[in-house]
Design a protein around this motif. Sequence first.
Motif, PDB file in Angstrom:
ATOM      1  N   GLY A 237       0.956  -1.276  -0.017  1.00 13.48           N
ATOM      2  CA  GLY A 237       0.000  -0.118   0.045  1.00 13.48           C
ATOM      3  C   GLY A 237       0.865   1.282  -0.033  1.00 13.48           C
ATOM      4  O   GLY A 237       0.460   2.271  -0.506  1.00 13.48           O
ATOM      5  N   ALA A 238       1.851   1.040   0.531  1.00 14.07           N
ATOM      6  CA  ALA A 238       3.131   2.286   0.625  1.00 14.07           C
ATOM      7  C   ALA A 238       3.721   2.534  -0.364  1.00 14.07           C
ATOM      8  O   ALA A 238       4.478   3.441  -0.623  1.00 14.07           O
ATOM      9  CB  ALA A 238       3.982   2.250   1.936  1.00 14.07           C
TER      10      ALA A 238
ATOM     11  N   LEU B   5      10.872  11.522   5.231  1.00 17.84           N
ATOM     12  CA  LEU B   5      10.766  10.779   6.468  1.00 17.84           C
ATOM     13  C   LEU B   5       9.789  11.511   7.607  1.00 17.84           C
ATOM     14  O   LEU B   5       8.830  11.001   7.985  1.00 17.84           O
ATOM     15  CB  LEU B   5      11.985  10.151   7.123  1.00 17.84           C
ATOM     16  CG  LEU B   5      11.976   9.570   8.562  1.00 17.84           C
ATOM     17  CD1 LEU B   5      11.175   8.070   8.356  1.00 17.84           C
ATOM     18  CD2 LEU B   5      13.365   9.224   9.105  1.00 17.84           C
ATOM     19  N   GLU B   8       6.136  11.917   6.053  1.00 15.63           N
ATOM     20  CA  GLU B   8       5.525  10.735   6.012  1.00 15.63           C
ATOM     21  C   GLU B   8       5.114  10.269   7.677  1.00 15.63           C
ATOM     22  O   GLU B   8       3.951   9.972   7.720  1.00 15.63           O
ATOM     23  CB  GLU B   8       6.447   9.609   5.504  1.00 15.63           C
ATOM     24  CG  GLU B   8       5.627   8.307   5.618  1.00 15.63           C
ATOM     25  CD  GLU B   8       6.217   7.282   4.585  1.00 15.63           C
ATOM     26  OE1 GLU B   8       7.438   7.544   4.285  1.00 15.63           O
ATOM     27  OE2 GLU B   8       5.670   6.107   4.320  1.00 15.63           O
ATOM     28  N   GLN B   9       6.195  10.680   8.479  1.00 16.89           N
ATOM     29  CA  GLN B   9       5.656  10.250   9.750  1.00 16.89           C
ATOM     30  C   GLN B   9       4.811  11.326  10.756  1.00 16.89           C
ATOM     31  O   GLN B   9       3.822  10.969  11.352  1.00 16.89           O
ATOM     32  CB  GLN B   9       6.753  10.517  10.925  1.00 16.89           C
ATOM     33  CG  GLN B   9       7.943   9.153  10.769  1.00 16.89           C
ATOM     34  CD  GLN B   9       7.326   8.043  10.883  1.00 16.89           C
ATOM     35  OE1 GLN B   9       6.034   7.760  10.439  1.00 16.89           O
ATOM     36  NE2 GLN B   9       8.057   7.106  11.735  1.00 16.89           N
ATOM     37  N   ASN B  12       1.535   9.874   9.276  1.00 14.85           N
ATOM     38  CA  ASN B  12       1.166   8.738  10.003  1.00 14.85           C
ATOM     39  C   ASN B  12       0.700   9.101  11.370  1.00 14.85           C
ATOM     40  O   ASN B  12      -0.414   8.652  12.180  1.00 14.85           O
ATOM     41  CB  ASN B  12       2.426   7.887  10.136  1.00 14.85           C
ATOM     42  CG  ASN B  12       2.529   7.045   8.936  1.00 14.85           C
ATOM     43  OD1 ASN B  12       1.745   6.829   8.166  1.00 14.85           O
ATOM     44  ND2 ASN B  12       3.661   6.525   8.961  1.00 14.85           N
ATOM     45  N   ALA B 129      -6.169   0.290  -2.344  1.00 16.19           N
ATOM     46  CA  ALA B 129      -5.291  -0.573  -1.711  1.00 16.19           C
ATOM     47  C   ALA B 129      -3.905  -0.130  -1.970  1.00 16.19           C
ATOM     48  O   ALA B 129      -2.932  -0.502  -1.625  1.00 16.19           O
ATOM     49  CB  ALA B 129      -5.373  -1.982  -2.318  1.00 16.19           C
ATOM     50  N   GLY B 130      -3.724   0.792  -2.943  1.00 12.81           N
ATOM     51  CA  GLY B 130      -2.368   1.189  -3.594  1.00 12.81           C
ATOM     52  C   GLY B 130      -1.791   2.458  -2.839  1.00 12.81           C
ATOM     53  O   GLY B 130      -2.690   3.222  -2.108  1.00 12.81           O
ATOM     54  N   PRO B 131      -0.772   2.963  -3.553  1.00 14.08           N
ATOM     55  CA  PRO B 131      -0.148   4.304  -2.875  1.00 14.08           C
ATOM     56  C   PRO B 131      -0.608   5.388  -4.039  1.00 14.08           C
ATOM     57  O   PRO B 131      -0.996   4.996  -4.938  1.00 14.08           O
ATOM     58  CB  PRO B 131       1.598   3.949  -3.255  1.00 14.08           C
ATOM     59  CG  PRO B 131       1.718   2.943  -4.115  1.00 14.08           C
ATOM     60  CD  PRO B 131       0.567   2.058  -4.348  1.00 14.08           C
ATOM     61  N   PHE B 138       7.781  10.364  -3.450  1.00 15.18           N
ATOM     62  CA  PHE B 138       7.128  10.389  -2.126  1.00 15.18           C
ATOM     63  C   PHE B 138       5.565   9.766  -2.190  1.00 15.18           C
ATOM     64  O   PHE B 138       4.820  10.684  -3.031  1.00 15.18           O
ATOM     65  CB  PHE B 138       7.073  11.607  -1.364  1.00 15.18           C
ATOM     66  CG  PHE B 138       6.490  11.505  -0.117  1.00 15.18           C
ATOM     67  CD1 PHE B 138       6.590  10.189   0.638  1.00 15.18           C
ATOM     68  CD2 PHE B 138       5.337  12.409   0.312  1.00 15.18           C
ATOM     69  CE1 PHE B 138       5.780   9.863   1.834  1.00 15.18           C
ATOM     70  CE2 PHE B 138       4.639  12.005   1.511  1.00 15.18           C
ATOM     71  CZ  PHE B 138       4.598  11.149   2.192  1.00 15.18           C
ATOM     72  N   SER B 139       5.453   8.774  -2.276  1.00 16.62           N
ATOM     73  CA  SER B 139       4.162   8.054  -2.268  1.00 16.62           C
ATOM     74  C   SER B 139       3.518   7.820  -0.838  1.00 16.62           C
ATOM     75  O   SER B 139       4.471   7.185   0.243  1.00 16.62           O
ATOM     76  CB  SER B 139       3.943   6.721  -3.099  1.00 16.62           C
ATOM     77  OG  SER B 139       4.861   6.677  -4.029  1.00 16.62           O
ATOM     78  N   TYR B 140       2.349   7.925  -0.613  1.00 17.53           N
ATOM     79  CA  TYR B 140       1.621   7.439   0.715  1.00 17.53           C
ATOM     80  C   TYR B 140       0.504   6.641   0.261  1.00 17.53           C
ATOM     81  O   TYR B 140      -0.201   6.693  -0.690  1.00 17.53           O
ATOM     82  CB  TYR B 140       1.401   8.851   1.389  1.00 17.53           C
ATOM     83  CG  TYR B 140       1.060   8.630   2.770  1.00 17.53           C
ATOM     84  CD1 TYR B 140       1.861   8.620   3.660  1.00 17.53           C
ATOM     85  CD2 TYR B 140      -0.334   8.718   3.205  1.00 17.53           C
ATOM     86  CE1 TYR B 140       1.618   8.503   4.864  1.00 17.53           C
ATOM     87  CE2 TYR B 140      -0.618   8.615   4.723  1.00 17.53           C
ATOM     88  CZ  TYR B 140       0.377   8.498   5.438  1.00 17.53           C
ATOM     89  OH  TYR B 140       0.195   8.192   6.809  1.00 17.53           O
ATOM     90  N   PRO B 141       0.048   5.686   1.343  1.00 19.86           N
ATOM     91  CA  PRO B 141      -0.954   4.745   0.934  1.00 19.86           C
ATOM     92  C   PRO B 141      -2.197   5.529   0.820  1.00 19.86           C
ATOM     93  O   PRO B 141      -2.716   6.356   1.712  1.00 19.86           O
ATOM     94  CB  PRO B 141      -1.056   3.962   2.209  1.00 19.86           C
ATOM     95  CG  PRO B 141       0.505   4.086   2.956  1.00 19.86           C
ATOM     96  CD  PRO B 141       0.848   5.288   2.603  1.00 19.86           C
ATOM     97  N   ALA B 142      -3.048   5.210  -0.122  1.00 22.93           N
ATOM     98  CA  ALA B 142      -4.169   5.753  -0.280  1.00 22.93           C
ATOM     99  C   ALA B 142      -5.251   5.742   0.889  1.00 22.93           C
ATOM    100  O   ALA B 142      -5.994   6.608   1.207  1.00 22.93           O
ATOM    101  CB  ALA B 142      -4.905   5.429  -1.669  1.00 22.93           C
ATOM    102  N   ARG B 144      -4.556   5.403   4.042  1.00 27.34           N
ATOM    103  CA  ARG B 144      -4.308   6.288   5.042  1.00 27.34           C
ATOM    104  C   ARG B 144      -4.633   7.736   4.581  1.00 27.34           C
ATOM    105  O   ARG B 144      -5.103   8.257   5.841  1.00 27.34           O
ATOM    106  CB  ARG B 144      -2.681   6.162   5.359  1.00 27.34           C
ATOM    107  CG  ARG B 144      -2.342   4.872   6.250  1.00 27.34           C
ATOM    108  CD  ARG B 144      -0.921   4.734   6.557  1.00 27.34           C
ATOM    109  NE  ARG B 144      -0.395   3.620   6.667  1.00 27.34           N
ATOM    110  CZ  ARG B 144      -0.362   2.975   7.941  1.00 27.34           C
ATOM    111  NH1 ARG B 144      -0.750   3.835   9.134  1.00 27.34           N
ATOM    112  NH2 ARG B 144       0.270   1.721   7.914  1.00 27.34           N
TER     113      ARG B 144
END
Lengths: 395, 306
Positions: A237-238, B5, B8-9, B12, B129-131, B138-142, B144
């Motif tokens: 997913g990431a 980083l 992204e954090q 999150n 389900a993907g980024p 920089f990709s981030y999970p869709a 999230r």
Amino acid sequence: MKRYSLQHSLVALSIGALMAGGAYAADQVKVGLLSTLSGPGAGLGVDIRDGFNLAVKHMNGKIGNLPAEVVVVDDQQNPEVAKQTAERLLKRDKVDFMTGTVFSNVMLAVGQPAFQNKTFFISPNAGPSQYAGAQCNPYFFNVSQQNDALHEAAGKTMQDKGFKRVALIAPNYPAGKDSIAGFKRFYKGEIGMETYTALNQLDYGAELSKMRAANVDGVYIFLPGGLGVNFIKQFVGAGLSKDMTLYAPGFSADEDVIRAVGESMLGTFNTSQWAHDLDNAANKKFVADFQKEFGRMPSLYASHGYDAAKLMDAAVRDVKGKLDDKAALRKALEAAKFESVRGAFKFNTNHFPVQDYYLRVVTKDAQGKLTNRTVGTVFKNHQDAYAKDCKMQNL
Amino acid sequence: MNAILILEQSLNGLQFGLMLFLLAAGLTLVFGIMDMINLAHGSLYMIGAYMVATFSQATGSFWLGLGLGVLATVVVGVLLECTILRRLYHRDHLSQVMGTFAILLMSNEVVRIIWGAQPLMLNPPAALAGPVELMSGFSYPAYRLLIIGVGLLVALLLWLLVTRTRFGMQVRAGAANREMATAMGANVRRLFTLVFALGAALCAVAGGMLGPLLAVQVGMGESILILAFVVIVIGGIGSIRGALLGALLVGVVDTAGRTLVPLLFEKTMGPDVAANAGPAVASILIYVLMAAVLFYKPQGLFPAHD
């Protein structure tokens, strides 16, 4: 004269009784199967239980020609709960064998009470380094593999394939430590990241972003059951699967994980000492019947459960049901005269297997179903690194 | 350490914090208005997750499942309030803790009987389900991102509800001074049933959204409930604003701690110490945060009772 002969016969009778004492054949075999049947690790315990029960069914409900009674209890993946339950199985139910344990922290908690009670423990999965080395015990047998083994095979594979810099991730518990130690024993490249997570952690957001920043070309995870399922889903997913190749031990890429994760598992390499496509008669029967009985493919855990029952069967048969003769039973277990579903199998001096380890990859089979395919052998007759520290005691 | 980083954090941390907020909002209103400690709040989160999972699987649609699951959880919550919890309001805190703890244990058992001991593994909707590539490299999970979006939306709606409606005014009045609110004619009993229903709905949204990211399992409410209590203690009991700020603080500190502390230890004390002490120190970080906040502001950041 008459009195004299009566005394004589009484003495003769009691001597006879004494000699026979302790070597009467038992009329049944009672097995305590203490396994993880709830929580994120439940799938593992369920497979061990189902594999064990299938073997007993194949043997017509008997172990070593004696009627078998299997007492199944959930350890809740909790060492404290497991210890109390083990005491109950040993003292109240008076089981002849203990088995079932999935997790090493649970194993280290329930081993001692079983050994003190002089009950043989056949571990179908947990193989902590402690019990393989200095703390090896005549009452402990491991029918799967020492904890490090699959990771050693993965480390060797990643070394051979030329990975330069890898990230390692494992849960913070005995088998997690064993896994990284095993991996590093054979992988000599750079380690960009080494992380231990809580054993019940399910969200890997923080670890994944660290992994992205660590700039690695390969990732090795040891995350059993639901942990691996979540990690792989979140890894894909990431978008990390584009930049780094994921390797896993068989634990984190077996049928249970493939079922839950699906397509994103495609191409994941993993190491195991068993595979459903290993070409031997015992394995073919096991895989076919397991699918018929439970409607799903067996995992390596199921194969361990199956082999545990087969090992008990061979040993009990060997001592002709005389379960009280511990020395003879131990000898019979050490001989391991059963047909393992993984093919050749024998015990080392520390009661851990000496066996081959394979590399598998998740692919689509002829019917388009996702499953593992064996692609090669990593180790031949491999033994663990701790056997030399084991001074196996007499009973 | 690089910018990606940190970015992204932060995302999150935001995602985790917003979900914590959904739980803490209901908890803090119940605590603030009725002075009621409800340990069964986490059970509503668990029941919500199971309901959403079940309806999603039955209907084949994540969104339909989420809607129906939230409704079903509201029904469960209201039934719980009308039949049992209502009788505990006038008892002391110890009785409330005992009573709601019993409900928590019973809910776990009932869920185990209905859905079994093994966790349900949900997948996010296939499209998510993907980024998603947020910027180059920089990709981030869709999924999230979706959680962040839903969290922000719910927080906004809640803010409008509390600050712009009659219901919200009564809630704020009840939280600040219950006797006075009753004297001024607010029907606190009905108000509270509504607040409880709202809390249950928020729990179900959080449980349903986190289901695919975590796992839907028995006892999932307990660990997150402790964090929710930390949040409302930091934020000030009874305050929605405090719950939001507290939740974001806890989310960011917890997520950052899990990355930075082991990294820091590795640089200063070597990888062996980092591997052992890093995760341990990271996990107590939020309690250190709580202690620090309470040291300077014993009532929390935004206390509702002055």
